[in-house]
Scaffold this motif. Structure first.
Motif, short mmCIF file in Angstrom:
data_model
loop_
_atom_site.label_atom_id
_atom_site.label_comp_id
_atom_site.label_asym_id
_atom_site.label_seq_id
_atom_site.Cartn_x
_atom_site.Cartn_y
_atom_site.Cartn_z
N THR A 210 0.76 -1.36 -0.08
CA THR A 210 -0.17 -0.08 -0.11
C THR A 210 0.94 1.19 -0.07
OG1 THR A 210 -1.49 -1.24 1.40
CG2 THR A 210 -1.94 1.07 1.07
N HIS A 211 1.85 1.11 0.67
CA HIS A 211 2.80 2.33 0.67
C HIS A 211 3.49 2.65 -0.51
CE1 HIS A 211 6.51 4.32 1.66
NE2 HIS A 211 5.84 5.24 2.74
N ASP A 212 3.74 1.32 -1.36
CA ASP A 212 4.26 1.70 -2.53
C ASP A 212 3.49 2.26 -3.55
OD1 ASP A 212 6.92 0.62 -2.08
OD2 ASP A 212 6.62 -1.03 -2.93
N ASN A 213 2.24 1.81 -3.46
CA ASN A 213 1.20 2.14 -4.38
C ASN A 213 0.80 3.64 -4.04
OD1 ASN A 213 0.35 0.20 -5.84
ND2 ASN A 213 -1.16 -0.49 -4.60
N LEU A 214 0.83 4.06 -2.69
CA LEU A 214 0.58 5.60 -2.38
C LEU A 214 1.77 6.31 -3.07
CD1 LEU A 214 -1.72 6.24 -0.64
CD2 LEU A 214 -0.17 6.90 1.22
N HIS A 215 2.97 6.01 -2.90
CA HIS A 215 3.97 6.61 -3.46
C HIS A 215 3.94 6.78 -4.82
CE1 HIS A 215 7.95 8.25 -2.95
NE2 HIS A 215 8.45 7.33 -4.16
N HIS A 216 3.71 5.64 -5.38
CA HIS A 216 3.44 5.71 -7.12
C HIS A 216 2.36 6.52 -7.26
CE1 HIS A 216 3.55 3.81 -11.11
NE2 HIS A 216 2.26 4.02 -10.97
N THR A 217 1.32 6.75 -6.69
CA THR A 217 0.06 7.61 -6.80
C THR A 217 0.53 8.87 -6.63
OG1 THR A 217 -1.39 5.69 -6.04
CG2 THR A 217 -2.23 7.81 -6.54
N MET A 218 1.19 9.22 -5.68
CA MET A 218 1.57 10.68 -5.35
C MET A 218 2.56 11.10 -6.53
SD MET A 218 0.59 11.93 -2.58
CE MET A 218 1.53 13.15 -2.29
N ASN A 219 3.68 10.19 -6.82
CA ASN A 219 4.51 10.69 -8.10
C ASN A 219 3.54 10.96 -9.40
OD1 ASN A 219 6.92 10.51 -7.25
ND2 ASN A 219 7.29 8.32 -7.91
N ARG A 220 2.63 10.34 -9.74
CA ARG A 220 1.77 10.51 -10.61
C ARG A 220 1.00 11.76 -10.62
NH1 ARG A 220 0.56 7.72 -15.11
NH2 ARG A 220 1.50 5.79 -15.35
N LEU A 221 0.61 12.17 -9.35
CA LEU A 221 -0.12 13.10 -9.18
C LEU A 221 0.80 14.43 -9.36
CD1 LEU A 221 -2.97 13.38 -8.02
CD2 LEU A 221 -2.10 14.19 -6.19
N THR A 222 2.06 14.48 -8.96
CA THR A 222 2.73 15.58 -8.98
C THR A 222 3.28 15.34 -10.50
OG1 THR A 222 4.34 14.06 -7.80
CG2 THR A 222 4.42 16.27 -7.22
N GLN A 223 3.42 14.49 -11.26
CA GLN A 223 3.65 14.58 -12.75
C GLN A 223 2.55 15.29 -13.40
OE1 GLN A 223 4.12 10.76 -14.74
NE2 GLN A 223 6.08 10.80 -14.21
N SER A 224 1.21 14.79 -13.28
CA SER A 224 0.25 15.28 -13.93
C SER A 224 0.06 16.77 -13.50
CB SER A 224 -1.25 14.47 -13.41
OG SER A 224 -2.31 15.01 -13.69
N GLU A 225 0.17 17.20 -12.34
CA GLU A 225 0.16 18.56 -11.77
C GLU A 225 1.29 19.41 -12.51
OE1 GLU A 225 -1.46 19.54 -8.64
OE2 GLU A 225 -0.39 21.58 -8.10
N SER A 226 2.46 18.73 -12.56
CA SER A 226 3.28 19.78 -13.36
C SER A 226 3.21 19.67 -14.80
CB SER A 226 4.88 18.97 -12.85
OG SER A 226 5.06 17.99 -13.64
N ARG A 227 2.51 18.70 -15.35
CA ARG A 227 2.40 18.76 -16.66
C ARG A 227 1.17 19.92 -17.08
NH1 ARG A 227 1.38 12.91 -18.66
NH2 ARG A 227 3.40 12.46 -19.16
N PHE A 228 0.23 19.87 -16.16
CA PHE A 228 -0.78 21.09 -16.13
C PHE A 228 -0.50 22.44 -15.96
CE2 PHE A 228 -4.17 23.44 -13.93
CZ PHE A 228 -5.21 23.15 -14.59
#
Ligand code: ADP
Length: 699
Positions: A210-228
C-alpha cells in the motif's frame, strides 16, 4: 457495423485494445466529472464550443463529458474511430472538403461538424482506448503548437484514468485477500500460531505494498500537476489561478503577467497585496461572487484599469471566471482572459468616423435610404424625408414616393431597380418629383447599390439622393436657348439655300467653270450647316422629352436601299456596298431609323481614308434584326468605346483633330434606338476599322 468512411477502421489489435479499455472499468454511461476540468480548459484554450473525452468500444464510441449531447454514437460514424488509428493528433481543419468524410451524416447535418481534432488516449502499453477531441461547426486552422497542447491535455486525461484505476483496485484487492485470510483462519485452527504469524507477515507485506502504491500515486499526481502547470505556462491565452479564502495568486502565466504589467513576484501573494490596483474595481467583487456561488462569470469587452510600462491605462478584455472544483468543493477561481483593447479602440474610432460622415451627409442635405431585402422595409433618413417634402416624424413609404415621381420617370425607376437586382447594374438615375408639403417640382438624382454580408448574401439595397433642381433648371434654360438659336438660324439658312439653288440653276447656262465649282462647295457647306443645326434641334427636343416616335410597319431592306442611293450621290471617294438582305420588317419610326443608318454611314465616310470600302448589311438573329455598318477606317481605342454614345463625346487624337463634328450624332442614335427598345454597340480595332451595329425586335 455500419462504416461511413470507406476505409477499414478496425486496427489489427482491436481485440487486445478493447481488453485494455475494459481494464480501466470506466462505466459506459455516466459522464465522469474527473474529466470535466480538462475538457473545459481545452474548450477555452482553443475557443471551441465542444470538447469531449471519448472511449472507442467494439461497436460504439462513448463520450464521458459534455452534458446534453448524445452519450454515444456508432463507431462507424464517430471521427474518434479514425483518431485512434494514429498515435499522433488527427486533425481535419475542414471536414467538408475531406473525401473520407463525404458520406458522414455528422458532417452533413445542420449545423454539423466543420472542424475536428482528436488526440489519442494511449495506455502505458501502447493501446489507443479513446481520444480527447475538440470540434467546431466552422472550419478553422490548427497549428502544430496547438496539436502539441491537445496531446499534452490528452496525457493529463490518461493520468486521471490511471489514477482512477489505482483508487478502485486497492480496496477490491484488500477485500479479496481478507476473505481468504478468514477462510484460512477457520479451516486451519490447529495452526493458529503459524496462521497468526502468517497474518502478521501478510499484513506487513500489504502495508509495504500500500505504501508503494501510495508513493506511485503521489508521483503520478505530481507529474500530472506539473504537466498541467507547464501547459498553462505555454498557453496562448492569459491564465490566472486564485486559491483559497485568502485569494492567493497561485498561478499567473507569462501572458497574464504581461497583460497585467506585473512581475512574477506577485505569485504566492494574496490578490490585493500583489495587485493593489484591483481594490475597488468591479472585477474584484465578481471574483468573490464566483468563489462564493460556484457560478461562472463571462465578461465581454470589459474595461479594466491596469499598470503598463509604469503608467496606469484602461484596457479592454474578454474573460471567463470559472470556479476551481476539487472533490466537488470550490477551492479557487480560474481566470482566462484575452485582451481586445485594440479592437475596441478601432471600433470607437470607426464609430466616430461614422458619426462625422453622418454629420457631413446631413449638413450637405444628402438623403440616404436602405431597403432590407428580406422584409422589403424602406428606411429613409430625415434628410431624405426633407427632400421629398416630409416632416421628420412623417411615415414615408416606397410606394408613396413612387407616387410623387413624375409619370415619365416612374417606369424608368422601376426598370433601373430591376436591372440592379437582376443584372447587378449600377443604379444612377435622375428624375423629377412633386414635394409632399407644398407641391413643388424638384429634381432628384439617386445613386444606389446592393450590399452583401460576409457570406455574399444580399442584405440591403441602399443609396443616396441629392437635390439637382438648380442644375437641372440651368440645363433646361441652356437647352431652350440652343433650341431657340437653332430655330432662328434655320429661317435665314433656308432662304440662303434657296438663293444658292437659284444661282446654280442660272449659272448652268453661263458654263463658267469656276463659279460652278464655287457654288457647289457653297451648297455643300450649307448642307453641312443645316445638318448641324438639325442635330442641335434634335438634342434639345430630346432633352425636353419632346421626341415622339411615329411607329409603323417598316420594311428595313427598302429603307437601306433608299439611303445608300441617296448618300452615294454625294460620296465620291468611298465605295459603299450593300449586302443582300432578307426581307425583314420592324415596327419603327422610318425617319428616325433612317437618321441612325445615315449617321453610321456618314461617320464611316468621315473616319476612313479615301478609296476604302464601306459595307452595309443586315441579318436576323434570334428574333431580332441586326443592321451593321463596317468600315476600313481609323478605328477606335478600347478606352473610348464606352463613352462614344455619350452626349458631346469626341475622340481626341491626332487622327480626328481635323475632322469637324460636335459629338452628338451617336448620342442621338443611341437615344433613338433605346426608345425603340433596341440595342446599339460597336466593335473596333484601331488602325483596322470599325463595325457599328444596332438591333431591333422583329415584328
Ligand atoms: P461627331 O462625328 O460629330 O464627332 P459622333 O457622335 O457621330 O460625333 O461620333 C462621336 C465620335 O466617335 C467621333 O468624334 C469619332 O471620334 C468617333 N467615331 C464615330 N464613328 C466612327 C468611325 N466609323 N470610325 C472611327 N471613329 C468613329
Amino acid at each position: 457495423m455500419e462504416n461511413t468512411f470507406g476505409m477499414d477502421i478496425i486496427p489489427e489489435n482491436d481485440q487486445q485494445r478493447i481488453e485494455a479499455l475494459k481494464r480501466y472499468k470506466i462505466p459506459d454511461i455516466l459522464p465522469e466529472p474527473a474529466f470535466d476540468n480538462v475538457t473545459k480548459l481545452a474548450a477555452q484554450f482553443f475557443s471551441v464550443p465542444v470538447s469531449r473525452v471519448s472511449l472507442v468500444d467494439a461497436e460504439q464510441v462513448f463520450f464521458k463529458t459534455g452534458k446534453g449531447d448524445p452519450a454515444s454514437v456508432s463507431r462507424g460514424l464517430s471521427l474518434c474511430s479514425l483518431a485512434i488509428l494514429n498515435h499522433e493528433v488527427t486533425v481535419f481543419e475542414d471536414t467538408r472538403t475531406n473525401p473520407l468524410l463525404l458520406n458522414n451524416p455528422l458532417i452533413r447535418d445542420n449545423p454539423g461538424i466543420g472542424f475536428y481534432a482528436g488526440a489519442p488516449l494511449l495506455t502505458p502499453d501502447g493501446f489507443a482506448i479513446g481520444t480527447l477531441c475538440i470540434t467546431d461547426q466552422h472550419s478553422r486552422s490548427f497549428s502544430p503548437h496547438d496539436a502539441a497542447l491537445l496531446k499534452s491535455l490528452a496525457e493529463i486525461v490518461m493520468d486521471e484514468i490511471e489514477l482512477r484505476l489505482a483508487a478502485i483496485e486497492e480496496p477490491e484487492k484488500q477485500r479479496e485477500e481478507e476473505l481468504q485470510l478468514l477462510n484460512e483462519k477457520l479451516t486451519t485452527t490447529v495452526e493458529e500460531l503459524a496462521a497468526a504469524n502468517e497474518v502478521m507477515l501478510t499484513t506487513n507485506e500489504e502495508l509495504a505494498k500500500t505504501h508503494d502504491n501510495l508513493h506511485h500515486t503521489m508521483n503520478r499526481l505530481t507529474q500530472s500537476e506539473s504537466r498541467f502547470r507547464e501547459l498553462i505556462e505555454q498557453a496562448p491565452v492569459a491564465v490566472l489561478v486564485l486559491r483559497g479564502d485568502g485569494m492567493v495568486l497561485e498561478i499567473v502565466n507569462p501572458y497574464m503577467l504581461k497583460l497585467l504589467g506585473h512581475e512574477p513576484d506577485i505569485v504566492g501573494q494574496p490578490l490585493l497585496r500583489g495587485m493593489p490596483e484591483m481594490a475597488g474595481q468591479p472585477v474584484f467583487d465578481i471574483i468573490y461572487e464566483v468563489y462564493r456561488t460556484g457560478k461562472p462569470y463571462y465578461g465581454f469587452e470589459s474595461p479594466m484599469i491596469m499598470k503598463r510600462e509604469g503608467k496606469t491605462k484602461t484596457g479592454y478584455f474578454n474573460y471567463a471566471y470559472t470556479p476551481l472544483l476539487e472533490n466537488g468543493k470550490i477551492r479557487g477561481v480560474l481566470q482566462v482572459a484575452t485582451e481586445v483593447t485594440e479592437q475596441v479602440l478601432i471600433r470607437e474610432e470607426l464609430q466616430k468616423a461614422e458619426e462625422m460622415l453622418r454629420f457631413s451627409i446631413e449638413a450637405a442635405n444628402v438623403g440616404t435610404w436602405f431597403i432590407d431585402i428580406q422584409t422589403l422595409e424602406f428606411m429613409p433618413s430625415s434628410s431624405m424625408k426633407k427632400l421629398f417634402g416630409y416632416l421628420p416624424d412623417d411615415e414615408m413609404s416606397y410606394d408613396a414616393i413612387l407616387g410623387q415621381v413624375s409619370e415619365d420617370y416612374r417606369k424608368k425607376i422601376i426598370i433601373a431597380i430591376n436591372a440592379t437586382f437582376t443584372r447587378s447594374e449600377s443604379f444612377n438615375i435622375e428624375f423629377s418629383i412633386i414635394t409632399k408639403q407644398n407641391q413643388k417640382l424638384r429634381w432628384i438624382r439617386a445613386i444606389g447599390k446592393l450590399d452583401n454580408d460576409a457570406d455574399g448574401k444580399l442584405i440591403h439595397f441602399s443609396g443616396v439622393a441629392i437635390d439637382i433642381t438648380e442644375q437641372k433648371q440651368d440645363e433646361i434654360r441652356k437647352n431652350d436657348f440652343i433650341a431657340m438659336v437653332s430655330h432662328e438660324l434655320k429661317t435665314p439658312l433656308t432662304s440662303l439655300k434657296g438663293y444658292m439653288q437659284l444661282l446654280t440653276a442660272k449659272n448652268r447656262k453661263n458654263e463658267d467653270g469656276f463659279t460652278f465649282q464655287a457654288l457647289e462647295k457653297g451648297n455643300a457647306q450649307i448642307t453641312k450647316m443645316t445638318n448641324m443645326i438639325n442635330g442641335f434641334l434634335n438634342v434639345s427636343q430630346l432633352e425636353a422629352g419632346k421626341i415622339y416616335l411615329n411607329k409603323q410597319v417598316l420594311p428595313l431592306n427598302d429603307l437601306m436601299d433608299e439611303i445608300v442611293e441617296e448618300i452615294s450621290i454625294t460620296t465620291q471617294n468611298h465605295y459603299i456596298i450593300i449586302r443582300p438582305c432578307p426581307i425583314i420588317s420592324v415596327n419603327a419610326d422610318q425617319e428616325k431609323i433612317g437618321q441612325v443608318i445615315n449617321n453610321f454611314l456618314s461617320n464611316a465616310v468621315k473616319y476612313s481614308p479615301r478609296g476604302k470600302n464601306i459595307e452595309l448589311s443586315c441579318k436576323e438573329v434570334n428574333g431580332w434584326v441586326q443592321v451593321s455598318v463596317k468600315d476600313e477606317g481609323i478605328g477606335i481605342n478600347a478606352a473610348d468605346i464606352d463613352k462614344l454614345f455619350d452626349r458631346f463625346y469626341r475622340v481626341d487624337n491626332p487622327n480626328t483633330q481635323n475632322i469637324s463634328g460636335f459629338g452628338i450624332g451617336l448620342y442621338l442614335c443611341s437615344e433613338i434606338i433605346q426608345r425603340h427598345n433596341g440595342k446599339i454597340w460597336v466593335e473596333s480595332e484601331p488602325g483596322k476599322g470599325s463595325v457599328f451595329h444596332f438591333s431591333l425586335p422583329m415584328i
